[in-house]
Enzyme design. Structure first.
Site, short mmCIF file in Angstrom:
data_model
loop_
_atom_site.label_atom_id
_atom_site.label_comp_id
_atom_site.label_asym_id
_atom_site.label_seq_id
_atom_site.Cartn_x
_atom_site.Cartn_y
_atom_site.Cartn_z
N HIS A 56 -17.14 57.46 -13.90
CA HIS A 56 -16.30 57.20 -12.70
C HIS A 56 -15.82 59.33 -12.53
CE1 HIS A 56 -12.93 54.33 -11.88
NE2 HIS A 56 -13.69 53.79 -11.71
N GLU A 58 -14.71 62.00 -12.22
CA GLU A 58 -14.13 62.74 -13.16
C GLU A 58 -14.54 62.22 -14.64
OE1 GLU A 58 -10.76 60.75 -10.32
OE2 GLU A 58 -12.76 59.57 -11.29
N CYS A 86 -7.48 57.02 -11.02
CA CYS A 86 -7.27 56.33 -11.34
C CYS A 86 -6.32 56.10 -13.00
CB CYS A 86 -8.16 55.25 -11.64
SG CYS A 86 -9.46 54.86 -13.13
N CYS A 89 -8.65 57.75 -15.83
CA CYS A 89 -9.00 59.14 -15.65
C CYS A 89 -7.96 59.61 -16.23
CB CYS A 89 -9.54 59.29 -13.91
SG CYS A 89 -11.39 58.13 -13.48
#
Length: 148
Positions: A56, A58, A86, A89
């Site tokens: 992801h 992040e 999410c 993260c």
């Protein structure tokens, strides 16, 4: 004395990253990490390219910023991300001790706040809704394109 750039300025840079993800057929989420008004990481989702569900925006940004600083703690830094993190993260942000998280659109399906607000480090500040319409519209466009 010069004013530091605004949250909107940095979110626009995160949106540029999200657009790169869009063009690469990745879910269009971008992230920028700033420390002392200096950009130390900028990236976007790489889950498809790397065939890695943990890639992801992040997570990529945390790794890049930590490498840049030579430190696993990002307590003096701000993460700008186009979509509410999410739970994965948000959990990673706990371990980095990120100083502040600024996000664009809320994620009513997969966002960490849907499950719990206590997953972030207790000292982490949070601000949502920065350029919310722009960030939400890009994600909406991506999934409309996918459904056709």
């Amino acid at each position: 004395m010069l004013q530091p750039p605004s949250h909107e300025y940095y979110m626009k840079l995160a949106l540029i990253e999200a657009k790169k993800a869009f063009e690469a057929d990745e879910v269009p989420i971008g992230a920028v990490i700033v420390c002392n008004n200096k950009i130390i990481a900028r990236t976007h989702n790489f889950t498809e390219k790397l065939t890695d569900f943990t890639a992801h925006a992040e997570m990529q940004a945390f790794t890049s910023a930590s490498e840049y600083l030579g430190n696993k703690y990002l307590d003096k830094c701000t993460l700008y991300v186009t979509l509410e993190p999410c739970i994965m993260c948000a959990g990673a942000s706990f371990w980095t001790r990120i100083g502040k998280v600024v996000y664009g659109a809320s994620d009513d399906r997969r966002g960490y706040k849907r499950i719990t607000e206590s997953v972030l480090h207790p000292s982490t500040e949070v601000m949502g809704g920065v350029l919310e319409a722009e960030t939400r519209d890009l994600i909406k466009l991506f999934f409309q394109k996918k459904r056709k």
